[in-house]
Design an enzyme around this catalytic site. Structure first.
Site, mmCIF file in Angstrom:
data_model
loop_
_atom_site.group_PDB
_atom_site.id
_atom_site.type_symbol
_atom_site.label_atom_id
_atom_site.label_comp_id
_atom_site.label_asym_id
_atom_site.label_seq_id
_atom_site.Cartn_x
_atom_site.Cartn_y
_atom_site.Cartn_z
ATOM 1 N N LYS A 169 0.856 -1.191 0.000
ATOM 2 C CA LYS A 169 0.000 0.000 0.000
ATOM 3 C C LYS A 169 0.884 1.229 0.000
ATOM 4 O O LYS A 169 2.026 1.173 0.440
ATOM 5 C CB LYS A 169 -0.860 0.011 1.267
ATOM 6 C CG LYS A 169 -2.142 0.783 1.120
ATOM 7 C CD LYS A 169 -3.242 -0.081 0.552
ATOM 8 C CE LYS A 169 -4.501 0.694 0.280
ATOM 9 N NZ LYS A 169 -5.616 -0.208 -0.014
ATOM 10 N N ASP A 194 -7.116 4.373 -4.145
ATOM 11 C CA ASP A 194 -7.756 4.188 -2.836
ATOM 12 C C ASP A 194 -8.387 5.553 -2.555
ATOM 13 O O ASP A 194 -8.651 6.313 -3.509
ATOM 14 C CB ASP A 194 -6.712 3.782 -1.775
ATOM 15 C CG ASP A 194 -7.339 3.232 -0.489
ATOM 16 O OD1 ASP A 194 -7.662 2.037 -0.445
ATOM 17 O OD2 ASP A 194 -7.522 4.001 0.480
HETATM 18 N N1 GLU Z 1 -7.460 0.215 -2.603
HETATM 19 C C1 GLU Z 1 -8.223 -0.944 -2.930
HETATM 20 C C2 GLU Z 1 -8.242 -1.902 -1.746
HETATM 21 O O1 GLU Z 1 -8.264 -1.459 -0.626
HETATM 22 C C3 GLU Z 1 -7.832 -1.567 -4.255
HETATM 23 C C4 GLU Z 1 -6.405 -1.946 -4.398
HETATM 24 C C5 GLU Z 1 -6.038 -2.422 -5.815
HETATM 25 O O2 GLU Z 1 -6.877 -2.478 -6.696
HETATM 26 O O3 GLU Z 1 -4.852 -2.721 -5.989
HETATM 27 O O4 GLU Z 1 -8.300 -3.079 -1.876
#
Ligand code: GLU
Length: 449
Positions: free
Chosen positions: A130, A170
Protein backbone atom coordinates in the site's frame (compact mmCIF):
# COMPACT_ATOMS: atom_id res chain seq x y z
CA UNK A 1 -1.75 -26.14 24.78
CA UNK A 2 -4.02 -23.36 23.60
CA UNK A 3 -3.20 -21.21 26.65
CA UNK A 4 0.50 -21.45 25.84
CA UNK A 5 -0.29 -20.44 22.26
CA UNK A 6 -2.46 -17.53 23.38
CA UNK A 7 0.38 -16.31 25.57
CA UNK A 8 2.82 -16.70 22.72
CA UNK A 9 0.55 -14.69 20.41
CA UNK A 10 0.14 -11.95 23.02
CA UNK A 11 3.94 -11.78 23.29
CA UNK A 12 4.26 -11.48 19.52
CA UNK A 13 1.69 -8.69 19.49
CA UNK A 14 3.47 -6.78 22.26
CA UNK A 15 6.69 -7.04 20.25
CA UNK A 16 4.92 -5.53 17.23
CA UNK A 17 3.65 -2.62 19.37
CA UNK A 18 7.16 -2.00 20.71
CA UNK A 19 8.77 -2.16 17.30
CA UNK A 20 6.21 0.17 15.70
CA UNK A 21 5.52 2.83 18.32
CA UNK A 22 2.53 5.10 17.87
CA UNK A 23 1.16 3.29 14.80
CA UNK A 24 -2.22 2.60 16.39
CA UNK A 25 -4.10 1.57 13.24
CA UNK A 26 -1.34 -0.90 12.39
CA UNK A 27 -1.51 -2.34 15.92
CA UNK A 28 -5.29 -2.67 15.60
CA UNK A 29 -5.08 -4.51 12.27
CA UNK A 30 -2.36 -6.86 13.53
CA UNK A 31 -4.21 -7.61 16.77
CA UNK A 32 -7.39 -8.47 14.88
CA UNK A 33 -5.62 -11.03 12.70
CA UNK A 34 -3.51 -12.48 15.52
CA UNK A 35 -6.59 -13.02 17.68
CA UNK A 36 -7.87 -15.52 15.07
CA UNK A 37 -4.63 -17.50 14.80
CA UNK A 38 -4.42 -19.63 17.96
CA UNK A 39 -6.03 -22.75 16.44
CA UNK A 40 -3.98 -22.27 13.25
CA UNK A 41 -0.70 -22.54 15.17
CA UNK A 42 -1.99 -25.71 16.83
CA UNK A 43 -2.85 -27.27 13.48
CA UNK A 44 0.30 -26.03 11.71
CA UNK A 45 3.19 -26.03 14.24
CA UNK A 46 5.61 -25.43 11.36
CA UNK A 47 4.31 -21.85 11.08
CA UNK A 48 5.69 -21.26 14.59
CA UNK A 49 9.04 -22.89 13.78
CA UNK A 50 9.41 -20.74 10.66
CA UNK A 51 8.50 -17.58 12.60
CA UNK A 52 5.81 -16.78 10.06
CA UNK A 53 3.90 -14.34 12.29
CA UNK A 54 7.05 -12.40 13.18
CA UNK A 55 8.01 -12.20 9.51
CA UNK A 56 4.54 -11.30 8.25
CA UNK A 57 4.32 -8.38 10.71
CA UNK A 58 7.56 -6.89 9.38
CA UNK A 59 7.02 -5.45 5.85
CA UNK A 60 9.55 -6.61 3.27
CA UNK A 61 10.37 -3.00 2.39
CA UNK A 62 9.20 0.49 3.44
CA UNK A 63 9.85 3.52 1.29
CA UNK A 64 9.33 7.07 2.60
CA UNK A 65 10.12 10.04 0.38
CA UNK A 66 9.78 13.77 -0.08
CA UNK A 67 7.26 15.00 -2.64
CA UNK A 68 7.95 18.63 -3.58
CA UNK A 69 5.54 20.39 -5.96
CA UNK A 70 4.40 23.86 -6.90
CA UNK A 71 0.86 25.12 -6.35
CA UNK A 72 -1.01 27.43 -8.73
CA UNK A 73 0.35 30.52 -7.00
CA UNK A 74 3.90 29.34 -7.63
CA UNK A 75 4.45 28.46 -3.96
CA UNK A 76 6.56 25.40 -3.16
CA UNK A 77 4.70 22.69 -1.24
CA UNK A 78 6.17 19.62 0.45
CA UNK A 79 4.34 16.39 1.18
CA UNK A 80 5.46 12.98 2.32
CA UNK A 81 5.10 9.92 0.10
CA UNK A 82 4.98 6.27 1.20
CA UNK A 83 5.03 2.81 -0.30
CA UNK A 84 5.04 -0.13 2.05
CA UNK A 85 5.75 -3.44 0.31
CA UNK A 86 4.41 -5.92 2.82
CA UNK A 87 4.59 -9.36 1.27
CA UNK A 88 5.37 -10.78 -2.18
CA UNK A 89 5.21 -14.57 -1.81
CA UNK A 90 2.00 -14.84 -3.82
CA UNK A 91 2.80 -12.28 -6.52
CA UNK A 92 3.97 -8.71 -7.09
CA UNK A 93 3.04 -6.28 -4.32
CA UNK A 94 -0.48 -5.07 -5.05
CA UNK A 95 -2.55 -2.42 -3.33
CA UNK A 96 -3.77 1.12 -3.73
CA UNK A 97 -2.43 4.59 -3.10
CA UNK A 98 -4.26 6.85 -0.63
CA UNK A 99 -4.01 10.64 -0.82
CA UNK A 100 -5.48 12.08 2.38
CA UNK A 101 -4.19 14.46 5.07
CA UNK A 102 -4.56 11.71 7.73
CA UNK A 103 -1.99 9.50 5.97
CA UNK A 104 1.14 8.57 7.93
CA UNK A 105 3.21 5.41 8.12
CA UNK A 106 0.81 3.66 10.56
CA UNK A 107 -2.14 4.04 8.18
CA UNK A 108 -0.21 2.75 5.18
CA UNK A 109 1.13 -0.20 7.19
CA UNK A 110 -2.32 -1.19 8.44
CA UNK A 111 -3.69 -1.00 4.91
CA UNK A 112 -0.77 -3.00 3.47
CA UNK A 113 -1.15 -5.65 6.18
CA UNK A 114 -4.90 -6.03 5.51
CA UNK A 115 -4.24 -6.03 1.78
CA UNK A 116 -1.87 -8.99 2.04
CA UNK A 117 -4.56 -11.29 3.47
CA UNK A 118 -7.31 -9.80 1.32
CA UNK A 119 -5.30 -10.43 -1.82
CA UNK A 120 -4.54 -13.99 -0.70
CA UNK A 121 -8.27 -14.57 -0.18
CA UNK A 122 -9.05 -13.64 -3.77
CA UNK A 123 -7.07 -16.71 -4.89
CA UNK A 124 -5.22 -14.57 -7.44
CA UNK A 125 -1.44 -14.22 -7.85
CA UNK A 126 -0.97 -10.92 -6.02
CA UNK A 127 1.13 -9.97 -3.00
CA UNK A 128 0.30 -7.12 -0.65
CA UNK A 129 1.38 -3.50 -0.39
CA UNK A 130 0.00 0.00 0.00
CA UNK A 131 1.14 3.56 -0.48
CA UNK A 132 0.06 7.14 -0.51
CA UNK A 133 0.68 10.59 0.78
CA UNK A 134 -0.56 13.14 3.30
CA UNK A 135 -1.41 15.34 0.28
CA UNK A 136 -5.01 16.62 0.42
CA UNK A 137 -6.60 16.60 -3.05
CA UNK A 138 -9.66 18.51 -1.76
CA UNK A 139 -9.91 21.95 -3.35
CA UNK A 140 -6.87 21.45 -5.58
CA UNK A 141 -6.99 22.31 -9.29
CA UNK A 142 -6.40 19.69 -11.98
CA UNK A 143 -2.96 21.16 -12.68
CA UNK A 144 -2.00 21.00 -9.02
CA UNK A 145 -3.10 17.37 -8.87
CA UNK A 146 -1.06 16.67 -12.01
CA UNK A 147 2.08 18.33 -10.69
CA UNK A 148 1.77 16.49 -7.40
CA UNK A 149 1.26 13.11 -9.14
CA UNK A 150 4.23 13.74 -11.44
CA UNK A 151 6.49 14.53 -8.52
CA UNK A 152 5.21 11.53 -6.55
CA UNK A 153 5.90 9.17 -9.46
CA UNK A 154 9.31 10.68 -10.18
CA UNK A 155 10.47 9.07 -6.93
CA UNK A 156 8.22 6.02 -6.83
CA UNK A 157 8.76 4.67 -10.37
CA UNK A 158 12.05 2.96 -9.51
CA UNK A 159 10.26 0.71 -7.00
CA UNK A 160 7.45 -0.35 -9.37
CA UNK A 161 6.99 -2.71 -12.31
CA UNK A 162 4.39 -5.13 -13.58
CA UNK A 163 6.32 -8.01 -11.94
CA UNK A 164 7.41 -6.00 -8.90
CA UNK A 165 4.78 -3.68 -7.48
CA UNK A 166 1.47 -2.60 -9.02
CA UNK A 167 -0.34 0.29 -7.29
CA UNK A 168 -3.95 1.35 -7.88
CA UNK A 169 -6.37 3.83 -6.34
CA UNK A 170 -7.76 4.19 -2.84
CA UNK A 171 -9.21 7.22 -1.02
CA UNK A 172 -8.35 10.38 -3.00
CA UNK A 173 -6.93 8.46 -5.97
CA UNK A 174 -9.18 7.68 -8.94
CA UNK A 175 -8.80 7.46 -12.72
CA UNK A 176 -7.64 11.10 -12.97
CA UNK A 177 -4.73 10.56 -10.59
CA UNK A 178 -3.87 7.13 -12.05
CA UNK A 179 -3.72 8.85 -15.46
CA UNK A 180 -1.17 11.45 -14.33
CA UNK A 181 0.84 8.78 -12.49
CA UNK A 182 0.84 6.46 -15.49
CA UNK A 183 1.80 9.29 -17.84
CA UNK A 184 4.82 10.17 -15.74
CA UNK A 185 5.87 6.51 -15.34
CA UNK A 186 5.67 6.06 -19.11
CA UNK A 187 7.68 9.21 -19.71
CA UNK A 188 10.47 8.38 -17.26
CA UNK A 189 10.85 4.73 -18.25
CA UNK A 190 10.07 5.11 -21.96
CA UNK A 191 7.92 1.98 -21.68
CA UNK A 192 4.19 1.54 -22.26
CA UNK A 193 3.94 -0.89 -19.36
CA UNK A 194 0.17 -1.12 -18.90
CA UNK A 195 0.37 -3.66 -16.09
CA UNK A 196 2.27 -1.34 -13.74
CA UNK A 197 -0.86 0.41 -12.48
CA UNK A 198 -4.51 -0.63 -12.28
CA UNK A 199 -7.65 1.45 -12.26
CA UNK A 200 -6.61 2.99 -15.57
CA UNK A 201 -9.06 4.74 -17.90
CA UNK A 202 -10.86 2.54 -20.41
CA UNK A 203 -9.17 4.23 -23.39
CA UNK A 204 -5.65 3.47 -22.20
CA UNK A 205 -5.51 -0.02 -20.78
CA UNK A 206 -8.13 0.04 -18.03
CA UNK A 207 -10.58 -2.77 -17.37
CA UNK A 208 -14.34 -2.62 -17.59
CA UNK A 209 -16.09 -2.99 -14.22
CA UNK A 210 -12.96 -2.01 -12.23
CA UNK A 211 -14.57 1.27 -11.16
CA UNK A 212 -17.68 -0.57 -10.00
CA UNK A 213 -15.87 -3.59 -8.58
CA UNK A 214 -15.32 -2.76 -4.90
CA UNK A 215 -18.90 -1.63 -4.29
CA UNK A 216 -20.46 -4.35 -6.44
CA UNK A 217 -18.22 -6.96 -4.82
CA UNK A 218 -19.25 -5.92 -1.31
CA UNK A 219 -22.89 -6.37 -2.27
CA UNK A 220 -22.21 -9.76 -3.90
CA UNK A 221 -20.56 -10.84 -0.65
CA UNK A 222 -23.46 -9.48 1.39
CA UNK A 223 -25.90 -11.29 -0.85
CA UNK A 224 -24.10 -14.58 -0.22
CA UNK A 225 -24.19 -14.02 3.56
CA UNK A 226 -27.95 -13.44 3.31
CA UNK A 227 -28.44 -16.41 0.98
CA UNK A 228 -26.92 -18.94 3.39
CA UNK A 229 -29.29 -17.56 6.04
CA UNK A 230 -32.25 -18.07 3.76
CA UNK A 231 -32.70 -14.33 3.18
CA UNK A 232 -32.37 -11.90 0.30
CA UNK A 233 -31.90 -8.20 -0.36
CA UNK A 234 -35.32 -7.70 -1.90
CA UNK A 235 -37.23 -4.97 -0.10
CA UNK A 236 -34.56 -4.43 2.58
CA UNK A 237 -33.85 -0.92 3.85
CA UNK A 238 -30.14 -0.19 3.45
CA UNK A 239 -27.75 2.57 4.50
CA UNK A 240 -24.28 3.14 3.06
CA UNK A 241 -21.66 5.44 4.54
CA UNK A 242 -19.46 7.45 2.20
CA UNK A 243 -20.19 8.92 -1.21
CA UNK A 244 -17.00 7.97 -3.03
CA UNK A 245 -16.36 5.28 -5.57
CA UNK A 246 -17.02 2.34 -3.24
CA UNK A 247 -20.24 3.79 -1.79
CA UNK A 248 -21.68 4.85 -5.16
CA UNK A 249 -21.35 1.40 -6.73
CA UNK A 250 -22.47 -0.39 -3.57
CA UNK A 251 -25.65 1.71 -3.75
CA UNK A 252 -26.04 0.87 -7.45
CA UNK A 253 -25.82 -2.88 -6.89
CA UNK A 254 -28.03 -2.78 -3.78
CA UNK A 255 -30.69 -1.01 -5.84
CA UNK A 256 -30.32 -3.48 -8.73
CA UNK A 257 -30.88 -6.37 -6.33
CA UNK A 258 -34.04 -4.82 -4.88
CA UNK A 259 -32.67 -3.06 -1.81
CA UNK A 260 -33.97 0.37 -0.81
CA UNK A 261 -31.02 2.62 0.00
CA UNK A 262 -32.15 5.56 2.10
CA UNK A 263 -28.94 7.24 3.26
CA UNK A 264 -25.30 7.94 2.53
CA UNK A 265 -22.73 10.47 3.75
CA UNK A 266 -19.48 12.34 3.26
CA UNK A 267 -17.03 13.68 5.83
CA UNK A 268 -19.21 16.79 6.36
CA UNK A 269 -22.62 15.18 6.92
CA UNK A 270 -25.30 12.73 5.79
CA UNK A 271 -28.32 12.72 3.51
CA UNK A 272 -31.48 10.80 4.39
CA UNK A 273 -34.00 10.26 1.60
CA UNK A 274 -36.88 8.07 2.75
CA UNK A 275 -38.10 7.64 -0.83
CA UNK A 276 -34.80 6.00 -1.71
CA UNK A 277 -31.61 7.70 -2.94
CA UNK A 278 -31.53 9.17 -6.45
CA UNK A 279 -28.25 7.62 -7.60
CA UNK A 280 -28.07 9.48 -10.91
CA UNK A 281 -28.11 12.73 -8.95
CA UNK A 282 -25.40 11.52 -6.56
CA UNK A 283 -23.22 10.47 -9.51
CA UNK A 284 -23.69 13.86 -11.15
CA UNK A 285 -22.75 15.69 -7.93
CA UNK A 286 -19.82 13.52 -6.95
CA UNK A 287 -18.33 12.12 -10.16
CA UNK A 288 -18.97 14.98 -12.58
CA UNK A 289 -19.14 18.14 -10.50
CA UNK A 290 -16.94 16.97 -7.57
CA UNK A 291 -19.28 18.64 -5.07
CA UNK A 292 -20.28 17.83 -1.47
CA UNK A 293 -23.23 15.54 -0.73
CA UNK A 294 -25.04 18.45 0.96
CA UNK A 295 -26.09 19.73 -2.48
CA UNK A 296 -28.36 16.67 -2.92
CA UNK A 297 -31.13 18.33 -0.90
CA UNK A 298 -31.23 21.36 -3.24
CA UNK A 299 -32.49 18.99 -5.92
CA UNK A 300 -34.56 16.61 -3.74
CA UNK A 301 -36.50 18.90 -1.44
CA UNK A 302 -38.12 16.16 0.67
CA UNK A 303 -34.71 14.71 1.65
CA UNK A 304 -32.83 15.97 4.68
CA UNK A 305 -29.18 16.84 5.16
CA UNK A 306 -27.68 16.55 8.64
CA UNK A 307 -24.32 18.24 9.09
CA UNK A 308 -22.04 16.03 11.23
CA UNK A 309 -24.98 13.63 11.72
CA UNK A 310 -24.51 10.01 12.78
CA UNK A 311 -25.54 7.79 9.89
CA UNK A 312 -25.72 4.66 12.05
CA UNK A 313 -28.72 6.04 13.93
CA UNK A 314 -30.89 5.68 10.83
CA UNK A 315 -32.96 2.48 11.13
CA UNK A 316 -32.05 -0.15 8.54
CA UNK A 317 -31.80 -3.88 7.95
CA UNK A 318 -28.54 -3.71 6.03
CA UNK A 319 -25.56 -1.40 6.65
CA UNK A 320 -22.48 -0.94 4.50
CA UNK A 321 -19.66 1.15 5.93
CA UNK A 322 -17.87 2.36 2.79
CA UNK A 323 -16.06 5.49 3.96
CA UNK A 324 -12.94 5.00 6.07
CA UNK A 325 -11.28 3.25 9.04
CA UNK A 326 -12.91 3.28 12.48
CA UNK A 327 -16.05 5.08 11.32
CA UNK A 328 -18.39 2.67 13.16
CA UNK A 329 -17.79 2.14 16.90
CA UNK A 330 -19.28 -0.04 19.63
CA UNK A 331 -22.11 2.39 20.35
CA UNK A 332 -22.99 2.65 16.67
CA UNK A 333 -23.06 -1.14 16.42
CA UNK A 334 -25.36 -1.35 19.45
CA UNK A 335 -27.67 1.21 17.84
CA UNK A 336 -27.79 -0.69 14.55
CA UNK A 337 -28.53 -3.98 16.32
CA UNK A 338 -31.27 -2.36 18.41
CA UNK A 339 -32.84 -0.94 15.25
CA UNK A 340 -33.06 -4.41 13.70
CA UNK A 341 -30.01 -4.51 11.44
CA UNK A 342 -29.45 -8.05 10.09
CA UNK A 343 -26.30 -7.72 8.04
CA UNK A 344 -23.21 -5.53 7.72
CA UNK A 345 -20.63 -5.74 4.93
CA UNK A 346 -17.52 -3.57 5.08
CA UNK A 347 -16.81 -1.80 1.78
CA UNK A 348 -14.04 0.26 3.41
CA UNK A 349 -10.90 -1.04 5.09
CA UNK A 350 -11.34 -1.63 8.85
CA UNK A 351 -14.33 0.74 9.18
CA UNK A 352 -15.61 -1.03 12.30
CA UNK A 353 -13.72 -0.65 15.59
CA UNK A 354 -12.87 -3.81 17.57
CA UNK A 355 -15.74 -3.03 19.99
CA UNK A 356 -18.11 -2.71 17.04
CA UNK A 357 -16.97 -6.02 15.56
CA UNK A 358 -17.38 -7.76 18.91
CA UNK A 359 -20.91 -6.38 19.27
CA UNK A 360 -21.92 -7.61 15.79
CA UNK A 361 -20.47 -11.07 16.37
CA UNK A 362 -22.08 -11.35 19.79
CA UNK A 363 -25.48 -10.39 18.36
CA UNK A 364 -25.04 -13.07 15.70
CA UNK A 365 -25.79 -10.79 12.77
CA UNK A 366 -24.13 -11.49 9.41
CA UNK A 367 -20.88 -9.50 9.50
CA UNK A 368 -18.57 -9.44 6.46
CA UNK A 369 -15.15 -7.94 7.31
CA UNK A 370 -13.44 -5.70 4.75
CA UNK A 371 -10.69 -8.20 3.98
CA UNK A 372 -13.32 -10.44 2.46
CA UNK A 373 -16.20 -8.14 1.58
CA UNK A 374 -14.21 -5.42 -0.21
CA UNK A 375 -11.79 -7.74 -2.03
CA UNK A 376 -13.70 -7.30 -5.30
CA UNK A 377 -11.77 -4.14 -6.12
CA UNK A 378 -8.34 -5.65 -5.96
CA UNK A 379 -9.58 -8.89 -7.55
CA UNK A 380 -10.76 -6.90 -10.55
CA UNK A 381 -7.39 -5.14 -10.56
CA UNK A 382 -5.88 -8.59 -10.96
CA UNK A 383 -8.29 -9.14 -13.87
CA UNK A 384 -7.04 -5.84 -15.34
CA UNK A 385 -3.46 -7.17 -15.05
CA UNK A 386 -4.54 -10.36 -16.85
CA UNK A 387 -6.03 -8.33 -19.69
CA UNK A 388 -2.94 -6.12 -19.91
CA UNK A 389 -0.63 -9.15 -20.00
CA UNK A 390 -2.58 -10.69 -22.86
CA UNK A 391 -3.32 -7.33 -24.58
CA UNK A 392 -6.99 -8.11 -24.34
CA UNK A 393 -10.09 -6.16 -23.24
CA UNK A 394 -13.11 -8.02 -21.92
CA UNK A 395 -16.66 -6.69 -22.00
CA UNK A 396 -18.52 -5.51 -18.91
CA UNK A 397 -20.84 -8.47 -18.58
CA UNK A 398 -18.05 -11.04 -18.77
CA UNK A 399 -15.93 -9.13 -16.22
CA UNK A 400 -18.83 -8.67 -13.83
CA UNK A 401 -19.59 -12.39 -13.99
CA UNK A 402 -15.98 -13.15 -13.10
CA UNK A 403 -16.17 -10.69 -10.20
CA UNK A 404 -19.36 -12.27 -8.95
CA UNK A 405 -17.81 -15.76 -9.10
CA UNK A 406 -14.72 -14.52 -7.24
CA UNK A 407 -16.86 -13.02 -4.46
CA UNK A 408 -18.88 -16.22 -4.15
CA UNK A 409 -15.58 -18.11 -3.89
CA UNK A 410 -14.27 -15.78 -1.18
CA UNK A 411 -17.50 -16.12 0.75
CA UNK A 412 -17.31 -19.89 0.56
CA UNK A 413 -13.65 -19.98 1.66
CA UNK A 414 -14.43 -17.79 4.69
CA UNK A 415 -17.58 -19.70 5.54
CA UNK A 416 -15.94 -23.13 5.37
CA UNK A 417 -12.80 -22.00 7.20
CA UNK A 418 -14.84 -20.50 10.03
CA UNK A 419 -16.65 -23.81 10.37
CA UNK A 420 -13.47 -25.90 10.17
CA UNK A 421 -11.87 -23.89 12.97
CA UNK A 422 -14.87 -24.16 15.27
CA UNK A 423 -16.53 -20.75 14.87
CA UNK A 424 -19.34 -21.24 12.34
CA UNK A 425 -20.73 -18.03 10.87
CA UNK A 426 -17.75 -15.97 12.06
CA UNK A 427 -16.44 -14.43 8.83
CA UNK A 428 -13.77 -12.47 10.74
CA UNK A 429 -12.08 -15.70 11.77
CA UNK A 430 -12.80 -17.28 8.41
CA UNK A 431 -11.15 -14.45 6.46
CA UNK A 432 -8.18 -14.03 8.79
CA UNK A 433 -7.44 -17.74 8.94
CA UNK A 434 -7.96 -18.55 5.24
CA UNK A 435 -5.88 -15.55 4.13
CA UNK A 436 -3.13 -16.22 6.64
CA UNK A 437 -2.79 -19.94 5.84
CA UNK A 438 -2.41 -19.24 2.14
CA UNK A 439 0.38 -16.69 2.69
CA UNK A 440 2.05 -18.75 5.44
CA UNK A 441 2.20 -21.91 3.34
CA UNK A 442 3.83 -20.00 0.47
CA UNK A 443 6.32 -18.43 2.90
CA UNK A 444 7.33 -21.86 4.16
CA UNK A 445 7.63 -23.15 0.59
CA UNK A 446 9.79 -20.24 -0.60
CA UNK A 447 12.31 -20.56 2.22
CA UNK A 448 13.80 -17.88 4.44
CA UNK A 449 13.42 -14.73 2.37
N1 GLU B 1 -7.46 0.21 -2.60
C1 GLU B 1 -8.22 -0.94 -2.93
C2 GLU B 1 -8.24 -1.90 -1.75
O1 GLU B 1 -8.26 -1.46 -0.63
C3 GLU B 1 -7.83 -1.57 -4.26
C4 GLU B 1 -6.41 -1.95 -4.40
C5 GLU B 1 -6.04 -2.42 -5.81
O2 GLU B 1 -6.88 -2.48 -6.70
O3 GLU B 1 -4.85 -2.72 -5.99
O4 GLU B 1 -8.30 -3.08 -1.88
Amino acid sequence: MSEIIDEKIEGLFQAVVKRNPGEVEFHQAVREVLESLGPVLVKYPEFGEHKIIERICEPERQIIFRVPWQDDRGQVQINRGFRVQVNSVLGPYKGGLRFHPSVYLGIIKFLGFEQTFKNALTGMPIGGGKGGSDFDPKGKSDSEIMRFCQSFMTELYQHLGEYTDVPAGDIGVGAREIGYLFGQYKRITNRYESGVLTGKGLDWGGARARKEATGYGAVFFLNEMLRVRGQSLAGKTCIVSGAGNVAIYAIEKLQQLGGKVVACSDSNGLIHDKKGLDLALIKQLKEVERRRIEDYVFHRKHARYVAKGNLWEIPCEVALPCATQNELNGKDAAKLIKNGCLAVAEGANMPTTPEGVRAFLKAGIAFGPGKAANAGGVATSALEMQQNASRDAWDFEFTEKKLSAIMTGIHQRCYETAEEFGTPGNYVNGANIAGFIKVAKAMVALGLI
